[in-house]
Scaffold this motif. Structure first.
Motif, PDB file in Angstrom:
ATOM      1  N   LEU A   1       0.828  -1.205   0.000  1.00 24.78           N
ATOM      2  CA  LEU A   1       0.000   0.000   0.000  1.00 24.78           C
ATOM      3  C   LEU A   1       0.866   1.260   0.000  1.00 24.78           C
ATOM      4  N   ALA A   2       1.970   1.229   0.725  1.00 20.27           N
ATOM      5  CA  ALA A   2       2.848   2.399   0.791  1.00 20.27           C
ATOM      6  C   ALA A   2       3.418   2.733  -0.585  1.00 20.27           C
TER       7      ALA A   2
ATOM      8  N   GLN B   1       0.566   4.178  -2.745  1.00 19.05           N
ATOM      9  CA  GLN B   1       0.163   5.515  -2.313  1.00 19.05           C
ATOM     10  C   GLN B   1       1.218   6.559  -2.662  1.00 19.05           C
ATOM     11  N   GLU B   2       2.484   6.171  -2.619  1.00 20.48           N
ATOM     12  CA  GLU B   2       3.553   7.088  -3.025  1.00 20.48           C
ATOM     13  C   GLU B   2       3.536   7.344  -4.525  1.00 20.48           C
TER      14      GLU B   2
ATOM     15  N   PRO C   1      -4.797   5.690  -4.842  1.00 24.43           N
ATOM     16  CA  PRO C   1      -5.521   5.610  -3.563  1.00 24.43           C
ATOM     17  C   PRO C   1      -5.857   4.175  -3.172  1.00 24.43           C
TER      18      PRO C   1
ATOM     19  N   ILE D   1      -6.188   0.942  -0.735  1.00 22.63           N
ATOM     20  CA  ILE D   1      -6.486   0.738   0.684  1.00 22.63           C
ATOM     21  C   ILE D   1      -6.727  -0.746   0.960  1.00 22.63           C
TER      22      ILE D   1
ATOM     23  N   ILE E   1      -8.634  -0.400  -5.177  1.00 20.55           N
ATOM     24  CA  ILE E   1      -8.452   0.947  -5.714  1.00 20.55           C
ATOM     25  C   ILE E   1      -9.826   1.410  -6.191  1.00 20.55           C
TER      26      ILE E   1
END
Length: 329
Positions: free
Chosen positions: A107-108, A111-112, A116, A118, A127
């Motif tokens: 997830l990191a 997200q970077e 989006p 989760i 997503i």
């Protein structure tokens, strides 16, 4: 404290890679982060009825390996656009703990990248409400295994075709996969990124979370022992199909000689009961064939041999062998 190892499997063959997980759990004292990419294949949950999860005709036609894994949960389709990751950790984690800990690096990274992504529900990564990763976990050999798929640039039409069984054929108590709307990560990227570049990002992120991690390449002995485990377990009909829970199968076949209906009770891959009905004409007692089919493996080649040995046309008339076999799966 022992270092953690980061391993990228040298193989794209699903039975080998699923065997890797058991081999690592049994033989590596270190924590391990494993990545692998499979050629087209289906991975079914430990407690599932394999035949009820797959489009059996499509899978056979396309020669797709079907492999049962160590963890529960639903079935997934793998192909070269799908990245698979496993955390194999030297601790027996609380089984009711959620999936957040080992999905965090995935997830990191996303997200970077501005995506989006989760953790939604218990074990899915999504997503915008569409699933791109299913995750499963178990405690095995005194350790924790948590693994997941990442649909990066998979062929979604193949995924749909492979995991599209005729549900009305089966009556069983096995856990069923829940079909969800799926998406590829690549469809949400702000700029083009190859799967190999994505792998690099994931490995780098895991490295920041586990600073003691070191890259490791399987030795020749590792590969030989994984291959041996694969040959004895993960590439066998007995494990991948024969371990299915007890199930009933019913299927009707429309032929030029009439309707033929098959009702089978199968337990641990062995046909325990067969009933054949229909409006076809026969000169022999159909019970002879039903009895001959009882006690054998519910396996196409085994069923075909019995049908041929019993001169199946003397029961059904001019029907093709492959039609009869197909109707029993």
């Amino acid at each position: 404290m022992m270092n953690m190892l980061s391993i990228f499997s040298p193989s794209n063959y699903a039975p080998f890679n699923i065997a890797c997980e058991e081999y690592i759990l049994k033989n590596f004292p270190e924590d391990v982060f494993l990545l692998y990419i499979n050629n087209p294949s289906i991975i079914v949950g430990k407690h599932q009825n394999t035949l009820a999860e797959i489009n059996y005709e499509w899978v056979r036609e396309h020669n797709i390996p079907v492999v049962r894994r160590l963890t529960g949960g639903g079935s997934v389709f793998h192909d070269p656009g799908n990245l698979n990751y496993s955390f194999l950790m030297n601790e027996s984690e609380d089984f009711n703990r959620n999936f957040e800990r080992y999905t965090k690096p995935i997830l990191a990274v996303l997200q970077e990248l501005g995506i989006p992504a989760i953790l939604e529900g218990r074990n899915d990564l999504t997503i915008n409400g569409c699933k791109f990763s299913g995750n499963a976990k178990t405690n095995a050999f005194g350790k924790t295994l948590q693994h997941g798929t990442i649909l990066f640039s998979s062929n979604i039409s193949d995924l749909t075709a492979a995991l599209n069984p005729r549900e009305e054929k089966f009556n069983d108590k096995a856990v069923k996969s829940v079909q969800a709307r799926v998406t590829n990560v690549s469809d949400h990227l702000p700029y083009p990124l190859s799967l190999q570049d994505f792998v690099t990002l994931v490995r780098a992120k895991v490295r920041t979370m586990y600073p003691d991690i070191q890259d490791y390449t399987f030795s020749l002995r590792d590969k030989e022992e994984i291959q041996a485990l694969m040959n004895s377990k993960y590439d066998t009909w007995e494990w991948n199909f024969g371990k299915s829970p007890r199930y009933n199968l019913c299927h009707s076949l429309k032929t030029k000689v009439g309707i033929i209906e098959f009702y089978l009770l199968v337990n641990k891959g062995i046909i325990e009961e067969v009933n054949i009905y229909g409006d076809f004409f026969t000169n022999r007692e159909i019970s002879e064939l039903e009895n001959a089919l009882c006690g054998i493996e519910h396996k196409p080649e085994t069923v075909a041999k019995v049908l041929k040995d019993m001169e199946y046309k003397s029961f059904f008339g001019e029907v093709k062998l492959e039609e009869i076999v197909k109707a029993m799966f």
